[in-house]
Design a protein around this motif. Structure first.
Motif, short mmCIF file in Angstrom:
data_model
loop_
_atom_site.label_atom_id
_atom_site.label_comp_id
_atom_site.label_asym_id
_atom_site.label_seq_id
_atom_site.Cartn_x
_atom_site.Cartn_y
_atom_site.Cartn_z
N ARG A 237 -52.48 28.75 118.51
CA ARG A 237 -53.20 28.19 117.36
C ARG A 237 -54.63 27.77 117.75
N PHE A 238 -54.75 27.14 118.92
CA PHE A 238 -56.09 26.69 119.34
C PHE A 238 -56.99 27.89 119.64
N ILE A 239 -56.44 28.92 120.25
CA ILE A 239 -57.25 30.11 120.56
C ILE A 239 -57.63 30.82 119.26
N ASN A 240 -56.68 30.87 118.33
CA ASN A 240 -56.94 31.54 117.06
C ASN A 240 -58.14 30.91 116.33
N ALA A 241 -58.24 29.58 116.38
CA ALA A 241 -59.37 28.91 115.70
C ALA A 241 -60.69 29.29 116.36
N LEU A 242 -60.62 29.53 117.65
CA LEU A 242 -61.83 29.88 118.40
C LEU A 242 -62.29 31.30 118.06
N ILE A 243 -61.34 32.21 117.92
CA ILE A 243 -61.76 33.59 117.66
C ILE A 243 -61.89 33.91 116.17
N ASN A 244 -61.29 33.06 115.33
CA ASN A 244 -61.43 33.26 113.88
C ASN A 244 -61.94 31.98 113.21
N PRO A 245 -63.17 31.56 113.54
CA PRO A 245 -63.69 30.34 112.89
C PRO A 245 -63.82 30.56 111.38
N MET A 246 -63.74 29.46 110.61
CA MET A 246 -63.79 29.57 109.13
C MET A 246 -64.97 28.78 108.61
N ASP A 247 -65.62 29.28 107.57
CA ASP A 247 -66.78 28.57 107.00
C ASP A 247 -66.37 27.21 106.42
N PHE A 248 -67.26 26.25 106.55
CA PHE A 248 -67.01 24.95 105.93
C PHE A 248 -67.57 24.95 104.50
N ASN A 249 -67.36 23.83 103.79
CA ASN A 249 -67.73 23.78 102.39
C ASN A 249 -68.62 22.55 102.16
N VAL A 250 -69.82 22.76 101.62
CA VAL A 250 -70.70 21.61 101.35
C VAL A 250 -70.48 21.17 99.90
N VAL A 251 -70.10 19.90 99.72
CA VAL A 251 -69.84 19.37 98.37
C VAL A 251 -70.94 18.35 98.01
#
Ligand SMILES: Cc1cc2nc3c(=O)[nH]c(=O)nc-3n(C[C@H](O)[C@H](O)[C@H](O)COP(=O)(O)O)c2cc1C
Length: 450
Positions: free
Chosen positions: A82-96
């Protein structure tokens, strides 16, 4: 219902019956820290009545691996993936547009010591310290968000000093300082396990945007709002944001301070932050981490990713553990499936090389429970011979957080190959077994046992 940051965490901890609530009046000087320490910094506590005005604080939140795993819906078997997956597949954040952290905005007469119950922990600590604050900066070269926990010494009014041990961040500040420019920062308090874990990924190694790592870890975009006086984004649902600047050309003496390994760190001049704006939720919950034990679990969990991937290149590694007793930094255990005579020694070489702070590395077979110190002792005493299986490397890089290193300004390393041989008299190493032992239901024999 909120799904991000501290209030959603407290809801989850209440549901899982992991949260202790302290209604009793508590002083932020020594008493609050003593209570956290009593529980070995592993028990989340919500203090409802700290110092004056019933200030609220939460501590001991992320001091246990199991609590972090539960909060992030993972377990010890899938955590590294799971930790490696977040590193190789980062996800965009959301500005509210807006968020609860903007409920109160203070721009004048800021005295942090009056606004928040900043604790003093140990007898010889130089001052009150903010220990759980996540420092947010934007990387000037690529605009990536860089978050990291740093300790902040309260200097009175709106001033803090900051300890930056990380070369990259310090060099970035020194570059700005040469041009007489300040570094814009925000300090975030009141976050959740995902935000904490993202902050511990090594910036030097991965150069990642930690808000994107955070979003990938929580599998939904991290919701962010704009700061008031600095050009930074911060979590919309956190409790408190301190906005300010690390000012050029200024240093203040920092320390002594009771550090990670339970010794006092020495006094040294450190950069100064001036806070210009404070944003906080209504009835803000001030987040505390017992220095510096509890959140260091998160640091150890990230080191385990690095250790695991390093070992995977050379041996059939099954699991790794950067241990609590070694401050989640200095001591590691790895279990491997041994295919070749040299696997144990190669694992030591690769493990001790992965991080300059690691001092000890024990390699065991996959039948050993690496999370049980007695099993490790058992493997060392029954499967290793010092003259063959202990490897000492003299005077390598080490860590100033570990006082024996300071004696010679370098660190010896030891690797112990406690794997059993795969050729020769291998049956000497067969473990005794009782058929059916693993399936025994003890309640059948003692119905009232807990
Ligand atoms: C509870 C806790 C306290 C920490 N305190 C400090 C600190 O005072 N100074 C520091 O430089 N790093 C500290 N760290 C380590 C950094 O947060 C960590 O190295 C960083 O987030 C990873 O980014 P990096 O690439 O800058 O190392 C602390 C970590 C934890 C978990």
């Amino acid at each position: 219902m909120e799904t991000q940051m501290l209030r959603s965490t407290l809801d989850k901890l209440r549901k899982s019956e992991d949260l202790l609530i302290c209604e009793q009046k508590v002083s932020s000087e020594y008493e609050l820290g003593a209570i956290l320490k009593y529980f070995n910094n592993k028990k989340p506590v919500l203090f409802k009545n700290v110092d004056r005005n019933n200030m609220i604080a939460a501590g001991g939140l992320y001091g246990s691996r199991e609590i972090i795993f539960n909060l992030m819906q993972m377990d010890k078997h899938n955590r590294i993936d799971r930790f490696i997956n977040a590193l190789i597949n980062p996800m965009d954040f959301n500005v509210v547009e807006d968020g609860p952290v903007r409920e109160n905005i203070i721009k004048h007469n800021i005295d942090l010591g009056k606004l928040f119950p900043i604790p003093k922990f140990n007898e010889k600590d130089s001052a009150r310290y903010i220990t759980a604050g996540v420092l947010v900066v934007k990387d000037a070269k690529n605009n990536n968000y860089y978050t990291s926990i740093r300790r902040f010494q309260y200097l009175g009014s709106n001033k803090l000093s900051v300890l930056i041990a990380s070369k990259k961040l310090m060099n970035d500040f020194l570059e700005l300082e040469k041009q007489n420019r300040a570094m814009e920062v925000a300090i975030v308090l009141g976050y959740d396990a995902e935000f904490l874990m993202a902050s511990q990924y090594s910036t030097d190694l991965y150069g990642v945007d930690k808000y994107k790592i955070d979003s990938a870890l929580r599998n939904e975009p991290l919701k962010l709002v704009k700061c008031e006086s600095v050009d930074l984004l911060v979590p919309a649902y956190c409790e408190i944001v301190l906005e300010g600047k690390i000012v050029p050309g200024k240093r203040e003496l920092e320390g002594p301070f009771g550090e990670l390994m339970g010794y006092y760190g020495m006094q040294k001049p450190q950069p100064v932050i001036e806070i210009q704006t404070v944003m906080h939720r209504d009835n803000p919950i001030f987040q505390v981490a017992f220095p510096c034990r509890e959140e260091h679990v998160s640091n150890g969990l990230v080191r385990e990713i690095e250790l695991f991937t390093n070992l995977k290149k050379v041996v059939d590694v099954k699991d790794v553990y950067v241990t609590e007793g070694g401050g989640y930094r200095f001591n590691a255990v790895a279990s491997i499936k041994k295919h070749n005579i040299g696997d144990g020694k190669s694992a030591i070489l690769s493990g001790l090389g992965f991080n300059s702070e690691l001092k000890q590395m024990v390699v065991v077979d996959e039948d050993v429970n690496i999370y049980d110190p007695q099993e490790i002792e058992w493997a060392i005493t029954t499967r290793a011979q010092a003259s063959d299986d202990f490897t000492i490397i003299k005077s390598a890089l080490g860590s100033a957080l570990e006082p024996s290193h300071t004696i010679k300004n370098a660190s010896d390393k030891i690797g112990i190959d406690a794997t059993k041989p795969i050729v020769g008299d291998t049956e000497r190493f067969e473990r005794t077994q009782i058929p059916g032992y693993n399936d025994i239901d003890i309640k059948k024999y003692f119905p009232t046992i807990k």
